[in-house]
Design an enzyme around this catalytic site. Structure first.
Site, PDB file in Angstrom:
ATOM      1  N   ASP A 135      -2.882 -10.489  -2.868  1.00 53.57           N
ATOM      2  CA  ASP A 135      -3.434 -10.064  -1.576  1.00 53.57           C
ATOM      3  C   ASP A 135      -4.891  -9.654  -1.791  1.00 53.57           C
ATOM      4  O   ASP A 135      -5.232  -9.177  -2.879  1.00 53.57           O
ATOM      5  CB  ASP A 135      -2.606  -8.867  -1.069  1.00 53.57           C
ATOM      6  N   ASP A 141      -4.711 -12.872   2.963  1.00 54.67           N
ATOM      7  CA  ASP A 141      -5.999 -12.499   3.514  1.00 54.67           C
ATOM      8  C   ASP A 141      -7.155 -12.846   2.596  1.00 54.67           C
ATOM      9  O   ASP A 141      -8.294 -12.463   2.873  1.00 54.67           O
ATOM     10  CB  ASP A 141      -6.013 -11.013   3.904  1.00 54.67           C
ATOM     11  N   HIS A 153      -6.467  -7.198  -0.732  1.00 58.27           N
ATOM     12  CA  HIS A 153      -6.615  -5.753  -0.896  1.00 58.27           C
ATOM     13  C   HIS A 153      -5.917  -5.316  -2.182  1.00 58.27           C
ATOM     14  O   HIS A 153      -4.849  -5.831  -2.524  1.00 58.27           O
ATOM     15  CB  HIS A 153      -5.998  -4.996   0.280  1.00 58.27           C
ATOM     16  N   HIS A 161       0.818  -1.223   0.000  1.00 58.01           N
ATOM     17  CA  HIS A 161       0.000   0.000   0.000  1.00 58.01           C
ATOM     18  C   HIS A 161       0.845   1.263   0.000  1.00 58.01           C
ATOM     19  O   HIS A 161       0.297   2.369   0.029  1.00 58.01           O
ATOM     20  CB  HIS A 161      -0.937   0.010   1.221  1.00 58.01           C
TER      21      HIS A 161
END
Lengths: 460, 562
Positions: A154, A243, A156, A115
């Site tokens: 991931d 995740d 996200h 991120h």
């Protein structure tokens, strides 16, 4: 079938749980995150296996970090030893793969990084430093390779990695993630395709909640693998977040440990780097086992995580949605040449060779709001240099105002000269508008920072 | 007066020590078919020597190869291994022994049972055991040291049906994680438990007959001792006592070693060990038996096939050192040229019949078309090269040992050698040259040839206690012996957990009638983690604490007077 870089050899593992570092004592991204993974890997005796070679971590150099990011006010304020170890470990495994010492590598390290964008005012989504980006730019610089593919698995959206390589047509960035309308960071839609000269080299795969192994592997097989075949990267990186697991507390997907193993097995990345994953007990130990086994070519068919089984059926209509998505993204990829040709023609027509975009970025961990204007020099001969004007605000007011100039690794001499000119002009004429002005010349490893109030320049 | 004995493959070395002085040392050829006789002979011979007259024997420490021989010579002791690996690696990846049997059952890292054992499987397993007539059985389950309930269940079932069988459970082997190593160790323990017990009984009887009343200790691979009776449960820890004796002997003869390399030059091999900060280095993967890593703590000792009796030959016209011996050195009556003869001539060491060495060197060098000086130089170079290479390799391994904490990475130092310590009969042959090559001083004691026996005589007991406490499940596992129970209170701090471990260590010492001050207790592991489930913090902590009596010397030892 894509041919991997190294056909044989051991799988390099670098396990660095950073047991003595955390964002805060109660944050999910903290020491214990890899505790049970440690227990599982050690109890299984994975590091004793002949197929596995375990490495001692190393620290990334500050230049490796400056090659990718503009940390405000500087690297020392934002980066700790733990970050440098996480990035350095990815670099170490990258080196070993490039030198043919290992077949592939898995960097199981904390903290994560996908991120973190080019400009860094603070921590975002638990990240302060983009490990994969730092590794990739180091490897490109050191070994002269050019085309790299990053598959971000991931849950996200890898908005940081997307931002860093937005204008780079030599880096194919593919991100699987839960649809941004339902999950942080709220981006990663199919319309985000890359900058004007890198159109179709960013591909976002927004997945509906509860997509299972079947759906994800369908996309991998029908979209990702064929496009990797077409792109012919010199390295494939798996930005491996865990995740997506059906038990992850921060998201809603339906992936299983076995699914992770199968994805990795089919993708055959040269290097996998751990990202997120917060289902510390029910997912991480088993998913990490699955990844290690898949990377090392060990039969993973007996691996099952205890507890209730993964969902088997796709949500209704999902397969149709995915089929449509695959077609849409494939078409975007193959329109790259057409789109870049149009851009160049338009620039010639109006005799303006810059593209501009602006955005707002929210730093959720540190509660900072950033407004950013980014300019690309559109060049027919190279990816082109970029400049950033970025202002960061906290609740009580502005905390930083910066201007940064970035020269890509494969910049042409013309762009390099223009970029240096731009930096010097900013330092001379516009210093009163900013707190800091930065220059990043990746090819020559020149990283400068001009402190406007003191009118002092430092170089790394 | 203390007596130390190290039974080696070829020789048994013994030493008598009292109050800083080495009274006598002796060397006997080992009788491999009757180790007990070798030991008793060595003991009686030393005790009847003049130097021992009028003195009281307080303790005998024995390093023996009984178990090493049993494991290596392949004496027929078929042992069954029952495995409960759960669901991860394929069963085919476990190739520990020829008699393996898999059953279901699974425990996780928190000690929770996630899959029960099927009774029908236990039945079938029993059938298989009976059919093959196994009387030595090891049982190993994953995470059994977090919760041994399934190993105990399987054991109960089998012991009821086979009351005479020797059963060894892996959770008793070690509280440390690594299921394959634990299973290997449990397997070998089950295999040698009875033969070791027989040897132990016979030895005690023989000593009783000689009216020897003092304590009898056995030397372990980790450089420490345990009383004879205590070894019955962990016979495999007696392996590799030879290198342990040598390293401890080197430390006894050379205190304040700092960062050093110990080289033990024997007849056919040289053993090298690293000393870091005056402490011996442990093998990071445990001792290796038959190519399989185990849970047995052993010193990290690397062998180079180079020794005093190494045969010198030519290969493709060039002189080489062979990794084996043919016989004794020419100066000691042998017929073929050895490393000893070369060095005897080169440095005028005056060993044995020096003239015979000179003749042998001349004959060989003439045959090879070289000047004698050139031959000696080349051979010396090769020997030093081999040793130097191994040392650098060992240093590199130590420097790149994986680390898991930021602190460890930031503070990792490269290993710089401060000195070379030479022991073993062959030390004077090559070590001076090696030290010169490395640019470090060489220390050799006049007792170097018997360093192993001296070490055995002087070492103290070692004991490691591990405690894993989980305040969320309210359970703890304490070892040795491995016991799981409920925590005394639900809220615990690290200091209280450390206290609990230290108290257990004190109790174990008292049970062995060992009086060691608590200052000797060293914590080698202290970890604590908050327990989280999903998001957010539960009120719970996981502690991993390890406290030990590290390898060292008996309380009164202050050094050997030369």
């Amino acid at each position: 079938m894509r041919k991997t870089r190294n056909a044989s050899g051991q799988t390099g593992i670098l396990f660095f749980p950073a047991f003595d570092w955390a964002i805060t004592p109660s944050h999910p991204e903290r020491e214990e995150r890899l505790l049970y993974t440690r227990d599982q890997i050690f109890e299984e005796g994975m590091m004793d296996l002949p197929q596995i070679k375990e490495y001692f971590p190393q620290m990334a150099d500050v230049k490796d970090i400056a090659r990718v990011h503009f940390h405000v006010p500087d690297i020392a304020h934002r980066i700790t030893d733990a970050h440098r170890i996480a990035a350095g470990s990815a670099i170490l495994l990258g080196d070993e793969v490039m030198r043919g010492k290992i077949r592939n590598g898995f960097s199981i390290v904390r903290p994560p990084g996908h991120h973190t964008m080019t400009v860094v005012h603070g921590n975002r989504g638990f990240c302060d430093l983009n490990n994969e980006a730092v590794m990739i730019e180091y490897l490109r610089k050191t070994y002269g390779i050019r085309r790299v593919a990053i598959v971000d698995t991931d849950v996200h959206h890898g908005d940081g990695t997307q931002d860093i390589f937005w204008h780079d047509p030599d880096v194919l960035f593919i991100s699987f993630h839960q649809d941004g309308r339902t999950l942080y960071p709220g981006t990663g839609f199919t319309s985000e395709c890359g900058g004007p000269m890198a159109w179709g080299r960013t591909l976002n795969i927004p997945l509906q909640p509860l997509t299972t192994d079947t759906g994800i592997l369908y996309v991998l097989e029908n979209l990702v693998l064929p496009l990797l075949e077409a792109f012919q990267p010199e390295l494939v990186i798996n930005s491996a977040g865990q995740d997506n697991h059906y038990t992850d507390p921060l998201s809603n997907m339906g992936f299983s440990a076995h699914g992770y193993a199968k994805l990795n097995d089919m993708l055959k990345p040269d290097i996998a780097v751990l990202e997120g994953g917060y289902s510390v007990q029910t997912a991480l130990p088993y998913v990490n086992m699955a990844l290690i086994m898949a990377m090392a070519g060990i039969d993973y068919s007996y691996l099952v995580e205890p507890g209730p089984p993964a969902p088997k059926k796709e949500p209704p209509g999902n397969m149709d949605y995915l089929k449509g998505l695959v077609e849409q993204l494939k078409s975007a990829y193959f329109r790259h040449e057409e789109k870049t040709a149009l851009t160049l023609e338009e620039c010639r027509r109006v005799n303006r060779h810059f593209g501009r975009m602006s955005k707002r970025i929210f730093y959720d961990t540190d509660y900072i709001n950033e407004s950013q204007e980014r300019t690309l020099r559109i060049c027919p001969d190279c990816p082109g240099w970029q400049s950033f004007h970025s202002t960061a605000e906290e609740a009580y007011g502005t905390i930083a105002n910066i201007y940064a100039v970035s020269i890509p690794l494969y910049a042409c001499e013309n762009c390099r000269a223009e970029a240096y000119e731009d930096y010097e002009r900013a330092c001379k004429e516009s210093a009163r508008n900013y707190d800091f002005i930065y220059l990043q010349d990746k090819a020559k490893d020149v990283y400068k920072r001009f402190e406007c109030e003191k009118r002092e320049e430092t170089q790394l | 007066m203390l007596l130390g004995i190290d039974v080696g493959g070829t020789y048994t070395d013994a030493a008598l020590y009292e109050a800083g002085k080495i009274l006598k040392t002796s060397k006997f050829p080992t009788r491999p078919d009757n180790l007990q006789t070798s030991l008793i002979n060595a003991i009686t011979s030393l005790l009847s020597a003049g130097e021992a007259a009028g003195k009281t024997l307080q303790r005998i420490v024995i390093g023996t190869t009984v178990v090493t021989n049993l494991l290596a010579t392949g004496r027929e002791l078929p042992t069954a291994l029952i495995l409960m690996p759960g669901h991860s690696l394929p069963p085919g990846s476990y190739r520990i022994c020829p008699h393996q049997y898999f059953i279901s059952g699974m425990v996780d890292f928190r000690g929770r049972v996630v899959e029960e054992i099927e009774e029908s499987e236990l039945d079938d397993c029993l059938g298989w055991l009976k059919k093959n007539g196994f009387t030595r059985i090891a049982i190993a389950g994953k995470f059994s040291n977090r919760n041994p309930v399934q190993e105990l269940e399987a054991a109960r079932y089998i012991q009821n049906a086979l009351p005479g069988a020797t059963l060894v459970l892996s959770h008793q082997i070690s509280a440390r994680l690594n299921f394959p190593r634990r299973a290997v160790t449990a397997y070998y323990t089950a295999m040698v438990k009875q033969p070791w017990a027989d040897f132990s009984t016979a030895l005690q009887q023989a000593l009783d007959q000689l009216n020897i009343q003092c304590e009898v200790h056995i030397l372990k691979a980790d450089g420490g001792t345990l009383p004879l009776a205590a070894m019955l449960d962990a016979p495999c820890e007696t392996i590799f006592s030879g290198p342990a004796a040598s390293v401890m002997g080197a430390l006894a003869l050379h205190p304040q070693s700092g960062n050093a390399v110990v080289v033990d030059v024997g007849g056919t091999t040289s053993d090298l060990a690293l000393i870091v900060g005056s402490q011996p280095l442990y093998a990071s993967r445990g001792a290796v038996i038959n190519d399989q890593p185990t849970q047995i703590d052993a010193f990290s000792v690397n062998s180079v096939p180079l020794g005093g009796d190494s045969l010198i030959e030519t290969e493709n016209g060039l002189p080489v050192i062979r990794p084996y011996r043919q016989g004794a050195a020419v100066c000691f009556g042998g017929s073929a040229l050895t490393l000893t003869d070369i060095m005897n001539v080169r440095y005028t060491l005056q060993l044995g019949d020096a003239a015979a060495s000179a003749r042998a060197v001349k004959t060989f060098s003439d045959g090879a078309g070289l000047l004698p000086e050139t031959l000696c130089c080349q051979i010396e170079q090769q020997a030093v090269d081999q040793l130097e290479k191994q040392i650098h390799h060992m240093m590199r391994l130590w420097e790149t040992e994986p680390a898991y904490k930021v602190w460890e990475v930031v503070h990792r130092q490269p290993f710089t050698i401060q000195k070379l310590i030479g022991i073993g009969a062959g030390a004077p042959l090559v070590l001076p040259q090696l030290a010169k090559r490395l640019g470090v001083p060489l220390e050799m004691s006049p007792y170097a040839p018997s360093a192993n026996a001296v070490g055995a005589a002087l070492v103290r007991l070692t004991l490691r206690v591990t405690l894993h406490a989980d305040t969320a499940t309210k359970k703890y596992t304490l070892s040795p012996p491995t016991v799981t129970d409920t925590l005394p209170r639900s809220q615990m701090q690290l200091e209280q957990v450390k206290e609990m471990a230290a108290r257990h260590l004190k109790e174990l010492c008292t049970a062995q009638q060992i009086n060691l001050p608590e200052e000797t207790f060293a914590f080698y592991l202290t970890e604590q983690f908050n327990v989280i489930s999903g998001w957010g913090e539960d009120s719970g902590r996981i502690f991993d604490v390890g406290v030990q009596i590290p390898p060292g010397f008996i309380e009164d030892f202050t050094g050997v007077i030369e």
